[in-house]
Design an enzyme around this catalytic site. Structure first.
Site, PDB file in Angstrom:
ATOM      1  N   ASP A   1       0.814  -1.213  -0.168  1.00 57.68           N
ATOM      2  CA  ASP A   1       0.092  -0.095   0.127  1.00 57.68           C
ATOM      3  C   ASP A   1       0.948   1.301   0.100  1.00 57.68           C
ATOM      4  O   ASP A   1       0.379   2.352   0.138  1.00 57.68           O
ATOM      5  CB  ASP A   1      -1.000   0.195   1.321  1.00 57.68           C
ATOM      6  CG  ASP A   1      -0.093   0.117   2.546  1.00 57.68           C
ATOM      7  OD1 ASP A   1       1.004  -0.270   2.539  1.00 57.68           O
ATOM      8  OD2 ASP A   1      -0.898   0.395   3.525  1.00 57.68           O
TER       9      ASP A   1
ATOM     10  N   LEU B   1      10.266  -7.546  13.675  1.00 53.64           N
ATOM     11  CA  LEU B   1      11.466  -7.917  13.509  1.00 53.64           C
ATOM     12  C   LEU B   1      12.586  -6.863  14.017  1.00 53.64           C
ATOM     13  O   LEU B   1      12.278  -5.936  14.347  1.00 53.64           O
ATOM     14  CB  LEU B   1      11.754  -8.127  11.940  1.00 53.64           C
ATOM     15  CG  LEU B   1      11.186  -9.301  11.290  1.00 53.64           C
ATOM     16  CD1 LEU B   1      11.630  -9.265   9.930  1.00 53.64           C
ATOM     17  CD2 LEU B   1      11.375 -10.556  12.106  1.00 53.64           C
TER      18      LEU B   1
ATOM     19  N   ASN C   1       2.473   2.357   1.949  1.00 57.42           N
ATOM     20  CA  ASN C   1       2.523   3.024   3.574  1.00 57.42           C
ATOM     21  C   ASN C   1       1.251   4.065   3.470  1.00 57.42           C
ATOM     22  O   ASN C   1       1.202   4.790   4.668  1.00 57.42           O
ATOM     23  CB  ASN C   1       3.736   3.739   3.843  1.00 57.42           C
ATOM     24  CG  ASN C   1       4.028   3.936   5.470  1.00 57.42           C
ATOM     25  OD1 ASN C   1       3.556   3.019   6.137  1.00 57.42           O
ATOM     26  ND2 ASN C   1       4.605   5.067   6.008  1.00 57.42           N
TER      27      ASN C   1
ATOM     28  N   VAL D   1      10.058  -0.405   6.876  1.00 60.46           N
ATOM     29  CA  VAL D   1       9.084  -1.509   6.434  1.00 60.46           C
ATOM     30  C   VAL D   1       9.571  -2.120   5.072  1.00 60.46           C
ATOM     31  O   VAL D   1      10.005  -1.765   4.253  1.00 60.46           O
ATOM     32  CB  VAL D   1       7.820  -0.330   5.977  1.00 60.46           C
ATOM     33  CG1 VAL D   1       6.917  -1.432   5.487  1.00 60.46           C
ATOM     34  CG2 VAL D   1       7.464   0.111   7.379  1.00 60.46           C
TER      35      VAL D   1
END
Length: 349
Positions: free
Chosen positions: A239, A261, A241, A274
């Site tokens: 998307d 993570l 973001n 991301v």
């Protein structure tokens, strides 16, 4: 007196399409028109690939020694067929599950759905080629994504192995994963799971269940290791973001624990943390092999993100046989570290 003529028409003309929609319609029509050509081109490429592999096998095959062929009593030579080497890659199934949550169909554009399709394909390919494989499942598989896989991608996914395509959501898939991992082909501990969980097999036999974690960069908690008989969910959302926090909210609403993570603990990045769905999946597969987040990030994070290890980062296993991150090499470029890791693995072999 006659009534005035009606101004309404029985056949109302549809509003004219915009230039962008006309272009898209034209591209789709050209794509459909060239379907047969693309199929023929794929066949030609597959044939060429088979021929190249056959030629490579013939070149690498050892030459039979002279005068080594046994003979019959009548003097005729007897041809002995050499056993054919299997081209099937050996792998170890691990009792751990990765679920790609594809329940975001309505949040993505056509271009983003195409990108997600490519990422799902890459996730399958990475797991299929890995020496240590996880159970892989695609949840909420339907809508436009399934239409694309059935249509433009010609349904090739039906022949994929060791992967499950499920209509149900990630909660239902995580529930089913318990049976997959406990079953006859559930897998065994190997790689990092064996190194870090000496008593995990015993604990599992005693009925101790693993964890279910939804991976999202918005989570306040950080994942430190992967555990046997556990399920890790990766959001299948492309998307750019736009929809911030949607995966985190989706997990919280379903009562599923979240974690991110530890990339921020190990890496310095020139862009946001991301990562694409397939990058998250590949990082986890690398950790299962290496047991080292730093090395896993360096091998997978794209160079364009400019990632380097943070200064003075030292893996908890420093000085052990599993390997360590040497302090003086922490700020080396990604490509150089890749080469050093490959050389190290070769020397160990």
């Amino acid at each position: 007196m006659d009534p005035p003529p009606s101004t309404e028409s029985g056949d109302e003309e549809a509003p004219p399409l915009s230039k962008n929609k006309l272009k898209k319609l034209k591209r789709d029509q050209e794509w459909e028109a060239n379907r047969a050509k693309r199929k023929e081109k794929r066949r030609e490429k597959q044939t060429e690939k088979k021929l190249r592999k056959r030629a490579a096998r013939q070149e690498s095959a050892p030459t039979a020694p002279i005068n080594q062929t046994p003979a019959h009593e009548n003097g005729q030579e007897e041809k002995i067929a050499e056993p054919r080497k299997s081209t099937r890659q050996e792998y170890t199934q691990l009792p751990i599950t990765l679920i790609l949550d594809c329940g975001f169909d309505d949040l993505m554009t056509d271009k983003e759905l195409k990108s997600l399709g490519s990422q799902v394909t890459r996730c399958y390919s990475d797991n299929h080629k890995a020496p240590l494989q996880a159970h892989l499942a695609i949840s909420s598989f339907g809508g436009h994504l399934k239409e694309r896989f059935d249509g433009l991608l010609a349904g090739h996914y039906r022949s994929w192995r060791n992967v499950r395509f499920l209509e149900g959501d990630f909660v239902e898939a995580a529930s089913q994963a318990i049976d997959w991992m406990k079953g006859e082909r559930g897998g065994k501990l190997a790689g990092a799971l064996a190194m870090k969980n000496d008593s995990a097999q015993t604990s599992h036999e005693q009925g101790e269940a693993g964890e279910v974690v939804y991976l999202t960069s918005d989570s306040p908690d950080t994942l430190t290791e992967l555990r046997p008989y556990s399920t890790y969910i990766i959001g299948g959302l492309v998307d750019r973001n736009r929809h911030k926090g949607v995966c985190y909210k989706r997990a919280i609403d379903s009562g599923v624990r979240t974690a991110k993570l530890p990339i921020g603990d190990y890496m310095q990045m020139t862009s946001r943390f991301v990562l694409a769905t397939n990058h998250v999946s590949e990082i986890m597969l690398r950790w299962l092999e290496l047991g080292d987040w730093g090395k896993a990030f360096l091998q997978v994070v794209p160079k364009r993100k400019g990632g380097v290890l943070k200064p003075n980062i030292q893996d908890p296993n420093y000085g052990t046989d599993e390997g360590a991150l040497e302090d003086e090499k922490t700020e080396v470029e990604i490509l150089k570290m890749k080469d050093e890791d490959e050389d190290a693995e070769t020397s160990k072999g």
